[in-house]
Enzyme design. Structure first.
Site, PDB file in Angstrom:
ATOM      1  N   PRO A 118       0.842  -1.147   0.106  1.00 59.08           N
ATOM      2  CA  PRO A 118       0.150  -0.049  -0.046  1.00 59.08           C
ATOM      3  C   PRO A 118       0.670   1.200  -0.143  1.00 59.08           C
ATOM      4  O   PRO A 118       0.377   2.479  -0.450  1.00 59.08           O
ATOM      5  CB  PRO A 118      -0.986  -0.096   1.403  1.00 59.08           C
TER       6      PRO A 118
ATOM      7  N   GLU B  59       2.506  -8.667   8.373  1.00 59.26           N
ATOM      8  CA  GLU B  59       2.786  -7.220   8.768  1.00 59.26           C
ATOM      9  C   GLU B  59       3.709  -6.858   7.590  1.00 59.26           C
ATOM     10  O   GLU B  59       3.950  -5.497   7.734  1.00 59.26           O
ATOM     11  CB  GLU B  59       3.424  -6.898  10.093  1.00 59.26           C
TER      12      GLU B  59
ATOM     13  N   ARG C 241      -3.091  -8.416 -20.408  1.00 62.62           N
ATOM     14  CA  ARG C 241      -4.319  -8.093 -21.496  1.00 62.62           C
ATOM     15  C   ARG C 241      -3.532  -7.022 -22.684  1.00 62.62           C
ATOM     16  O   ARG C 241      -4.319  -6.824 -23.752  1.00 62.62           O
ATOM     17  CB  ARG C 241      -5.505  -7.683 -21.023  1.00 62.62           C
TER      18      ARG C 241
ATOM     19  N   ASP D  98     -10.617   0.444 -24.600  1.00 62.17           N
ATOM     20  CA  ASP D  98     -10.817   0.707 -23.334  1.00 62.17           C
ATOM     21  C   ASP D  98     -10.783   1.853 -22.621  1.00 62.17           C
ATOM     22  O   ASP D  98     -10.146   2.709 -22.995  1.00 62.17           O
ATOM     23  CB  ASP D  98      -9.833  -0.340 -22.417  1.00 62.17           C
TER      24      ASP D  98
END
Ligand code: ADE
Length: 253
Positions: free
Chosen positions: A89, A116, A154, A169
């Site tokens: 993150p 963690e 993709r 897209d």
């Protein structure tokens, strides 16, 4: 392109790429996904890979040794400049642009943390890129790795059967995608927009661009502002054409 995924849960990765387009791309030899179990590299006599954090605090941390050794074993067989992406993150937020950049690589090493996280010293030694898939915290890096593998794969030529679908897209040109319809022509009293049945490709393209612009302005004003800054002349031209259609009473419904 080969993804080498360092993880404590190789089955999660194998399962995640064993269906649909990813399975087909692998069978066709366009993409390969090799999951490497970090646990296989621990020198701890009971097979442990985690331990308590120095300084206290809840939770366990993945130890440096097995992560580093697993990485060395994988990297030894790859070119020196192969990138190692740590899913965290704390990384830069994943975007279509980053996916396109990564799709140019021949090999990518993806490192998945669990618990963690991973001892900082191992990260300092091996990681070249840190990527987050969004501002929320998951229990591990396996799902983010699968997200990255899917989005990058993709874009590799041949993976999508209809080559142009990656180009039209959402995000590919900085706009959200226009609405799409398939049969039947009328469903629950709702008709497909008539322009799409007209066979006039130029007008269909214009309608689609208008819908993309409308959607982006409404749902993602941040993206719209970026697009408008780059394409102001084009937007002005479209607005002129729209006014003409309106004057003729021929604007798209
Ligand atoms: N690991 C845990 N949460 C994550 C996230 N949001 N992105 C990437 N890796 C993660």
């Amino acid at each position: 392109m080969v993804f080498h995924v360092l993880t404590l849960f190789p089955e999660m990765i194998a399962e995640g790429v064993s269906n649909s387009i990813m399975a087909r791309a692998r069978a066709a030899g366009l993409v390969d996904v090799k999951a490497v179990n970090i646990r296989d590299y621990t020198l701890e006599k009971h097979g442990r890979v985690d331990d308590y954090t120095y300084g206290g605090g809840a939770g366990l941390l993945m130890a440096a040794q097995p992560v580093y050794d697993a990485h060395c074993a994988v990297k030894a067989a790859l070119p020196e400049n192969t990138r190692t992406v740590y899913l965290t993150p704390q990384g830069r937020t994943f975007t279509q642009e980053i996916a396109a950049e990564l799709a140019k690589e021949e090999n990518l090493i993806l490192l998945c943390g669990h618990y963690e996280g991973i001892d900082e010293r191992a990260l300092e030694e091996i990681v070249t890129d840190e990527i987050s898939i969004g501002d929320y915290v998951l229990t591990g890096g396996e799902l983010p790795a699968l997200v990255l593998i899917d989005a990058v794969s993709r874009l590799i030529p041949g993976v999508l059967h209809n080559e142009s679908s990656a180009e039209t897209d959402s995000f590919q040109d900085g706009l959200l995608e226009y609405p799409q319809y398939t049969r039947p022509e009328v469903w629950r009293g709702k008709a497909v927009p008539p322009i799409l049945l007209s066979g006039d490709h130029a007008r269909v393209d214009e309608w689609r661009l208008l819908k993309s612009l409308e959607r982006t302005a409404k749902r993602r004003p941040d993206l719209y502002a970026q697009y408008a800054a780059l394409h102001q002349k084009e937007l002005d031209k479209m607005e002129k054409r729209r006014k003409k259609r309106e004057a003729r009473g021929q604007d798209y419904p």
